[in-house]
Scaffold this active site. Structure first.
Site, PDB file in Angstrom:
ATOM      1  N   TYR A 143       0.818  -1.214   0.000  1.00 24.68           N
ATOM      2  CA  TYR A 143       0.000   0.000   0.000  1.00 24.68           C
ATOM      3  C   TYR A 143       0.855   1.269   0.000  1.00 24.68           C
ATOM      4  O   TYR A 143       0.423   2.308  -0.488  1.00 24.68           O
ATOM      5  CB  TYR A 143      -0.902   0.042   1.232  1.00 24.68           C
ATOM      6  CG  TYR A 143      -2.239  -0.640   1.076  1.00 24.68           C
ATOM      7  CD1 TYR A 143      -2.317  -1.987   0.744  1.00 24.68           C
ATOM      8  CD2 TYR A 143      -3.425   0.066   1.279  1.00 24.68           C
ATOM      9  CE1 TYR A 143      -3.541  -2.609   0.620  1.00 24.68           C
ATOM     10  CE2 TYR A 143      -4.648  -0.554   1.159  1.00 24.68           C
ATOM     11  CZ  TYR A 143      -4.705  -1.893   0.825  1.00 24.68           C
ATOM     12  OH  TYR A 143      -5.920  -2.501   0.708  1.00 24.68           O
ATOM     13  N   LYS A 192       2.688 -15.452   2.669  1.00 25.73           N
ATOM     14  CA  LYS A 192       2.935 -16.207   1.431  1.00 25.73           C
ATOM     15  C   LYS A 192       4.425 -16.522   1.405  1.00 25.73           C
ATOM     16  O   LYS A 192       5.164 -16.156   0.486  1.00 25.73           O
ATOM     17  CB  LYS A 192       2.490 -15.356   0.224  1.00 25.73           C
ATOM     18  CG  LYS A 192       2.428 -16.121  -1.089  1.00 25.73           C
ATOM     19  CD  LYS A 192       1.290 -17.122  -1.172  1.00 25.73           C
ATOM     20  CE  LYS A 192       1.416 -17.961  -2.416  1.00 25.73           C
ATOM     21  NZ  LYS A 192       0.433 -19.069  -2.458  1.00 25.73           N
ATOM     22  N   ASP A 224      -3.479 -18.240   0.745  1.00 28.62           N
ATOM     23  CA  ASP A 224      -4.486 -18.955  -0.067  1.00 28.62           C
ATOM     24  C   ASP A 224      -5.187 -20.024   0.769  1.00 28.62           C
ATOM     25  O   ASP A 224      -6.410 -20.165   0.744  1.00 28.62           O
ATOM     26  CB  ASP A 224      -3.865 -19.541  -1.352  1.00 28.62           C
ATOM     27  CG  ASP A 224      -2.582 -20.332  -1.112  1.00 28.62           C
ATOM     28  OD1 ASP A 224      -2.039 -20.287   0.011  1.00 28.62           O
ATOM     29  OD2 ASP A 224      -2.127 -21.015  -2.057  1.00 28.62           O
ATOM     30  N   ASP A 248      -6.442  -6.822   4.279  1.00 31.70           N
ATOM     31  CA  ASP A 248      -7.555  -6.158   3.600  1.00 31.70           C
ATOM     32  C   ASP A 248      -8.514  -7.207   3.049  1.00 31.70           C
ATOM     33  O   ASP A 248      -9.730  -7.147   3.245  1.00 31.70           O
ATOM     34  CB  ASP A 248      -7.008  -5.285   2.462  1.00 31.70           C
ATOM     35  CG  ASP A 248      -8.115  -4.622   1.667  1.00 31.70           C
ATOM     36  OD1 ASP A 248      -9.052  -4.097   2.294  1.00 31.70           O
ATOM     37  OD2 ASP A 248      -8.049  -4.630   0.426  1.00 31.70           O
TER      38      ASP A 248
HETATM   39  C1  IPM Z   1     -10.357  -1.041   4.010  1.00 29.18           C
HETATM   40  C2  IPM Z   1     -10.615  -0.469   2.642  1.00 29.18           C
HETATM   41  C3  IPM Z   1      -9.449   0.437   2.260  1.00 29.18           C
HETATM   42  C4  IPM Z   1      -8.217  -0.405   2.252  1.00 29.18           C
HETATM   43  C5  IPM Z   1      -9.618   1.191   0.937  1.00 29.18           C
HETATM   44  C6  IPM Z   1     -10.891   1.997   0.913  1.00 29.18           C
HETATM   45  C7  IPM Z   1      -8.435   2.044   0.626  1.00 29.18           C
HETATM   46  O1  IPM Z   1     -10.826  -1.468   1.717  1.00 29.18           O
HETATM   47  O2  IPM Z   1     -10.227  -0.269   4.979  1.00 29.18           O
HETATM   48  O3  IPM Z   1     -10.299  -2.261   4.119  1.00 29.18           O
HETATM   49  O4  IPM Z   1      -7.932  -1.075   1.240  1.00 29.18           O
HETATM   50  O5  IPM Z   1      -7.496  -0.422   3.250  1.00 29.18           O
HETATM   51 MG    MG Z   2     -10.916  -3.410   2.558  1.00 29.35          MG
END
Ligand code: IPM
Ligand code: MG
Length: 357
Positions: A143, A192, A224, A248
């Site tokens: 990210y 992973k 997975d 996520d």
């Molecule tokens: C979450 C959301 C966010 C993320 C997005 C909106 C950027 O999906 O908080 O899980 O990917 O972290």
């Molecule tokens: Mg999310």
């Protein structure tokens, strides 16, 4: 008795409606226990783009930094889908996480007895209830890694890099071990490691740390397989710790199997337990402003705030008990409604919970 300053980022869509109910609940808690909660309402997300031309104005960031805790509703909506990447509403969320150093994201997935039927899995798979806590690393990995475009072998290409330092891994693992100690003492590190170097570093750091937590049963699982186990036998999990992107994905899957995404709160903490608290559901623009949204996730998010940032366990428990009582009494917003239950809107649901504080 204390004075607590909370920055409220209600955001877009149903965010303002649900945070309003959560604020009322906190105020009621304050009246009962003699605390003062002061709310500073600021803009971020799409509404901030409309008002200031940027999704995370400096003034909002300053207010969040100055507050003891942040309450967030939801950001985003189709209206802002075409704004430039740097100003997409989601960027406000990522910016808040990074700027406030909220590296530890706690996402509980729990099945409420009163709502057991909402779980899409066969009853025998979740018999006896389900209570998983996903600890997601929130300010590192792919990210926030290096990204960009470059000229490659086949012409233009794009890249996003997954990077984790030992420091980032050990601080999130420490949090995960500690919450595991307060729960079922089982910790599963999801990665992973059969492919990724960064995953192998997670395992190395976990191995070095595990002797500090001899009571915690530590295990490892590939992502997975974990995604598969989550629907095959979710009860095997207590605490899961994982990277930003795997967390996520896995947290959406875990929330779905509870059948009640409108009920799940989350906490994002820094190293000193300052935190941002938000429902895991999104801004749901299709039902915004219609008194249809479920305020329970937002209300449970402030219960997490009381517990993790303010260390007010009795007050947090009072909120959780009020929510359970309201569900047991049969009150349901549209997202969790089933036949024979009492259909209510956002405000009525909030009022029922308030009445039981
Ligand atoms: C979450 C959301 C966010 C993320 C997005 C909106 C950027 O999906 O908080 O899980 O990917 O972290
Ligand atoms: Mg999310």
């Amino acid at each position: 008795m204390g004075n607590y300053n909370i920055a409220v980022v209600a955001g877009d869509g149903i965010g303002p409606e649900v945070t309003k109910e959560a604020m009322s609940v906190l105020t009621a808690i304050g009246e009962k226990w003699g605390h003062t909660f002061t709310f500073n309402e600021v803009l971020a997300g799409g509404c901030a783009i409309d008002a200031y031309g940027e999704c995370l104005p400096e003034s909002t960031l300053d207010a969040c930094k100055a507050a003891d805790a942040v309450m967030l509703g939801a950001v985003g909506g189709p209206k802002w889908d075409n704004v430039a990447n740097a100003q997409r509403p989601e960027k406000a969320l990522l910016g808040l996480r990074k700027e406030l150093d909220l590296f530890s994201n706690l996402r509980p997935a729990k099945i409420y007895d009163a709502l057991a039927d909402a779980c899409p899995l066969k009853a025998e798979i979740v018999e006896g209830g389900l209570d998983i806590l996903i600890v997601r690393e929130l300010t590192g990995g792919i990210y926030f890694g290096e990204r960009g475009y470059r000229e490659g072998k086949y012409g233009n290409e794009a890249y996003d890099v997954e990077t984790y330092s030992e420091m980032e891994i050990s601080r999130i693992l420490k949090n995960a071990f500690e919450v595991a100690m307060q729960r079922g003492k089982k910790l599963c590190c999801v990665d992973k490691a059969n492919v990724l170097e960064s995953s192998r570093l997670w395992r190395k750091v976990a191995e070095e740390m595990k002797s500090d937590y001899p009571e915690v049963e530590l295990s490892y699982m590939y992502i997975d397989n974990a995604a598969m186990q989550m629907v095959r036998n979710p009860k095997q999990f207590d605490v899961i710790v994982t990277s930003n992107m795997f967390g996520d994905i896995l947290s959406d899957e875990a929330s779905m199997i509870t059948g009640s995404i409108g009920l799940l709160p989350s906490a994002s903490l820094n190293g000193t337990n300052k935190g941002m608290y938000e429902p895991i559901h999104g801004s749901a623009p299709d039902i915004a402003g219609q008194n249809k949204a479920n305020p329970v996730a937002a209300i449970l998010s402030v219960a997490m705030m009381l517990q993790y940032t303010f260390h007010l366990s009795a007050e947090a428990e009072a909120i959780e008990n009020a929510v359970t009582a309201v569900l047991e009494a049969g009150y349901r917003t549209g997202d969790i409604y089933s036949e024979g239950m009492i259909a209510v809107g956002t405000k009525e649901m909030g009022a029922e919970i308030l009445a039981r504080i």
